[in-house]
Design an enzyme around this catalytic site. Sequence first.
Site, PDB file in Angstrom:
ATOM      1  CG  ASP A  71      29.859  36.633 -17.066  1.00  0.00           C
ATOM      2  OD1 ASP A  71      30.834  37.278 -17.525  1.00  0.00           O
ATOM      3  OD2 ASP A  71      28.865  37.198 -16.566  1.00  0.00           O
ATOM      4  CB  CYS A  72      33.116  35.121 -22.241  1.00  0.00           C
ATOM      5  SG  CYS A  72      33.239  35.573 -23.982  1.00  0.00           S
ATOM      6  N   GLY A  73      30.075  34.457 -23.462  1.00  0.00           N
ATOM      7  CA  GLY A  73      29.291  33.574 -24.306  1.00  0.00           C
ATOM      8  C   GLY A  73      29.981  33.170 -25.592  1.00  0.00           C
TER       9      GLY A  73
END
Length: 343
Positions: A71-73
């Site tokens: 869940d990397c932005g």
Amino acid sequence: MKPVVKVVHGPNGWGGPFTLTETETQTVVASITGGGIHPIAERIAELLGVPAVDGFKNKVEPENMIVAVVDCGGTARCGVYPKYGVKTIDVIPIGPSGPLAKFINEENFCSGVLVEEIQLIEGDEAITAAVEADVESAILASEPSASAKFAAEGSKVAKEAAQEEKQGGFVGLIAGMGKAVGGVVNTFYQAARDSLDIIIRNIIPFMMFISVIVGIINYTGIGNILANVIKPLAGSLPGLLVLSIICSLPFLSPVLGPGAVIAQIIGVLLGNEIGKGTIPTQYALPALFAINAQVGCDFLPVALTLAEAEDATTNIGVPAILFSRLITGPITVIIAYLFSFGM
């Protein structure tokens, strides 16, 4: 034949589609997200009939991953597993970004994936995908390990050095100086290219994003509402200590970490209030440490994987560091407050 799952990106996502299936070496679905195993990882594991592993609590070697769910932005985590050759699903709809963006492509990365769009495939397409997965797994297994590659490179460098030693005298000295200067120039040139690429791909878009957020906040008046909520905490040392504790809660800090978006938005709000004079200037430095108590908490499993940590180290290290933030977070705020005297 083992089940085969097809993954496609969501409405606002990027990358893919690609297929997933279990092989002799790739046997688990890794979830490297805050808050336990992500529903997407659970769904894929259920369809494939394999275990889903929480990467925050257990170490999983890249070569054993069928897919990594993150869940990397847009920071380093979205590119780490593609660099290792692991197919990666980012639940956040982003494109290639971060310092490892060059390793991200449509064959190994898919973002914005929705649970309901993950489906089993059958027939000829499934057979083809299974064969391709077995071939890919065999190729990866036949490749020399990282240590073997490093040893080969070291042997090559040693041979080159030996040849240079044989070429002594004035000619050898000039050749050595030329090689050294060329190496320095090439290093700085490549560093400049990488820096420009990072600025264009990451820093400038993020600056534009923050500018839009500030414009929306100022236009709609949301800034005044949020400022009134934050002001009691940001305007005093006890309030900043409470804010740092909230940001460093072990179950909350991994969720706040990806992309540093939450900290950036709160930082912009606090900066505006400090600029207006509603919050004293001396609270700027401790406020910075208060809102960033969660920094890096989402990246811990990846960092331990890169460091080739043992399973026991991962199992103990991740929760230990998360809980330690409850202590170090307020301490850094106090230290920053002491150093802000006279501002």
